[in-house]
Design a protein around this motif. Sequence first.
Motif, PDB file in Angstrom:
ATOM      1  N   TYR A 201      53.882  42.460  35.531  1.00 17.92           N
ATOM      2  CA  TYR A 201      52.657  41.726  35.220  1.00 17.92           C
ATOM      3  C   TYR A 201      52.805  40.230  35.529  1.00 17.92           C
ATOM      4  O   TYR A 201      51.875  39.584  36.010  1.00 17.92           O
ATOM      5  CB  TYR A 201      52.269  41.913  33.751  1.00 17.92           C
ATOM      6  N   LEU A 202      53.983  39.703  35.270  1.00 18.15           N
ATOM      7  CA  LEU A 202      54.204  38.279  35.540  1.00 18.15           C
ATOM      8  C   LEU A 202      54.043  37.960  37.024  1.00 18.15           C
ATOM      9  O   LEU A 202      53.689  36.851  37.396  1.00 18.15           O
ATOM     10  CB  LEU A 202      55.597  37.854  35.070  1.00 18.15           C
TER      11      LEU A 202
ATOM     12  N   THR B  53      52.084  40.012  39.209  1.00 19.45           N
ATOM     13  CA  THR B  53      50.866  40.540  39.826  1.00 19.45           C
ATOM     14  C   THR B  53      49.605  40.373  38.979  1.00 19.45           C
ATOM     15  O   THR B  53      48.506  40.595  39.471  1.00 19.45           O
ATOM     16  CB  THR B  53      51.018  42.050  40.076  1.00 19.45           C
ATOM     17  N   ALA B  54      49.759  40.030  37.699  1.00 21.14           N
ATOM     18  CA  ALA B  54      48.614  39.977  36.766  1.00 21.14           C
ATOM     19  C   ALA B  54      47.942  41.343  36.636  1.00 21.14           C
ATOM     20  O   ALA B  54      46.743  41.430  36.403  1.00 21.14           O
ATOM     21  CB  ALA B  54      47.596  38.918  37.166  1.00 21.14           C
TER      22      ALA B  54
ATOM     23  N   LYS C 249      42.659  34.824  36.210  1.00 13.34           N
ATOM     24  CA  LYS C 249      43.742  35.463  36.954  1.00 13.34           C
ATOM     25  C   LYS C 249      44.351  34.478  37.956  1.00 13.34           C
ATOM     26  O   LYS C 249      45.569  34.394  38.086  1.00 13.34           O
ATOM     27  CB  LYS C 249      43.167  36.666  37.707  1.00 13.34           C
TER      28      LYS C 249
ATOM     29  N   PHE D  85      46.425  32.002  36.211  1.00 12.33           N
ATOM     30  CA  PHE D  85      47.683  32.595  35.771  1.00 12.33           C
ATOM     31  C   PHE D  85      48.661  32.734  36.939  1.00 12.33           C
ATOM     32  O   PHE D  85      49.846  32.426  36.815  1.00 12.33           O
ATOM     33  CB  PHE D  85      47.410  33.969  35.155  1.00 12.33           C
ATOM     34  N   LEU D  86      48.146  33.182  38.071  1.00 11.56           N
ATOM     35  CA  LEU D  86      49.020  33.467  39.210  1.00 11.56           C
ATOM     36  C   LEU D  86      49.425  32.210  39.974  1.00 11.56           C
ATOM     37  O   LEU D  86      50.413  32.209  40.694  1.00 11.56           O
ATOM     38  CB  LEU D  86      48.327  34.441  40.174  1.00 11.56           C
TER      39      LEU D  86
END
Lengths: 270, 270
Positions: free
Chosen positions: A154-155, A157-158, B64, B67-68
């Motif tokens: 997840y870190l 690719t979200a 997202k 975050f990414l």
Amino acid sequence: MPRHRRRTSSDFESESETEIGTMKCLSCREDYESRDSGTCKECYEEASETEEELKREIDDLKAKVAFLRFWAPLDHHHHQRFSPCFTDVVLVAAADESGKPAANPVPVPAHKAVLASRSPVFRAMLENEMEESLSGTIKISDVSYDALRNFVNYLYTAEACLDELMACDLLVLAEKYQVKHLKTYCEKFMVSKLNWENSLLNYAFAHQHNAKNLLDAAMSLILDNMDKLSKREEYMELVERDPRLVVEIYEAYLSRQVNTAAPKDSSTKA
Amino acid sequence: MPRHRRRTSSDFESESETEIGTMKCLSCREDYESRDSGTCKECYEEASETEEELKREIDDLKAKVAFLRFWAPLDHHHHQRFSPCFTDVVLVAAADESGKPAANPVPVPAHKAVLASRSPVFRAMLENEMEESLSGTIKISDVSYDALRNFVNYLYTAEACLDELMACDLLVLAEKYQVKHLKTYCEKFMVSKLNWENSLLNYAFAHQHNAKNLLDAAMSLILDNMDKLSKREEYMELVERDPRLVVEIYEAYLSRQVNTAAPKDSSTKA
């Protein structure tokens, strides 16, 4: 009601079309009458443009997400890229699938830069040259290999493939390592799976892990079913294990009763 | 045209509201007549829901992206994070701002994993343990320090602060290192800045760097102004420097004339 009722052009010449009974909807192309009317033409056209713009923005954002998304070092679809992807740290689950400490834990490779960028906890751990940074191994306690792999993935690719158990596991990790985006993601999933049967367990879980959205949703469901509450097995267990949480339910119930009684007429549930 | 014209309820009792001349738009709240009608109520409500959903999706995607998005090692806003961010490679601009080879180039730190993830050219370079991977230094020729810094920054954040010159520089880098997302980004910017004055230069530039969208947009602008083409200075220069590109313009012009002439009646431009 007549559909397609049209007057001849000789009737009320001066008002031409203003009094025709049915109109054709520009969106569904069906006829409708003025009582079912929605918007004027101008607003319809504006709304269509807005929708197109929003869709373009979504496409742009999706492309951005695809660009920014990393291939995770352990992503199964890209196993061929596994070896030379410049990882500089491994994470190790300190418990196996059954919850017992793992004898030979499989390490999950990762990049310090990614961990530090996604989690302030990892950042502090790695930037301050603590044991983890020097040894290149981060031990994660109370987690299965599967949950850890999904967490790391997840870190990068979200994205995560969730079921109810995995959502709990990942929410716990997200809370511990302060990965807000993942916590929100898990909470959304858990709220979508909420029902009366699992509401008390979710309520207690949310309380324990500061999951505000899940807590509110579960509490609301419980308050809607107060008459059935004390008969549930989980209720007895919760009274035994953590009576303060039960007190909070009653406090919320009372406060809701007072609030709904005050402005309107009292319409409390029996 | 009468606004708010209502008949009394005694008129045409059986048809009640079907023939009222004006309606209130549910979106702008203005009255309108049936000739200006847009959609029925149901479609309006559906469209409003769709819009809300699209906006929620945009919010999700923006979160997202946030975050990414990485903090780039050289991001000015996060300079305090500069030192310990686990970079394992540096990029060096082989030309200074004025285009001359730099004497003491300032290295731009980066992560092999990020470079390899964003560009197949970097990936091949780094994974195959070529000189760059072993030395930890990647030399980028014909680029200023500023452009290189912006290029690397884009690989981390999917964002760049563009002017027309920087867009050109980054497009060249994007083409060279096959960073499609950045190339599209620069092309969009350059298309938005297109005008008759710069169309020939942009046309030649787009040709040289396989920028299809920019090429099409510039060509279209040129074809709309064929009567003024041969008087431009850039035209003479292009005839001198790369006459094949000029031939392509004439070929496109001829093909457009034939195509517009064939189906309709001939309405060619003088």
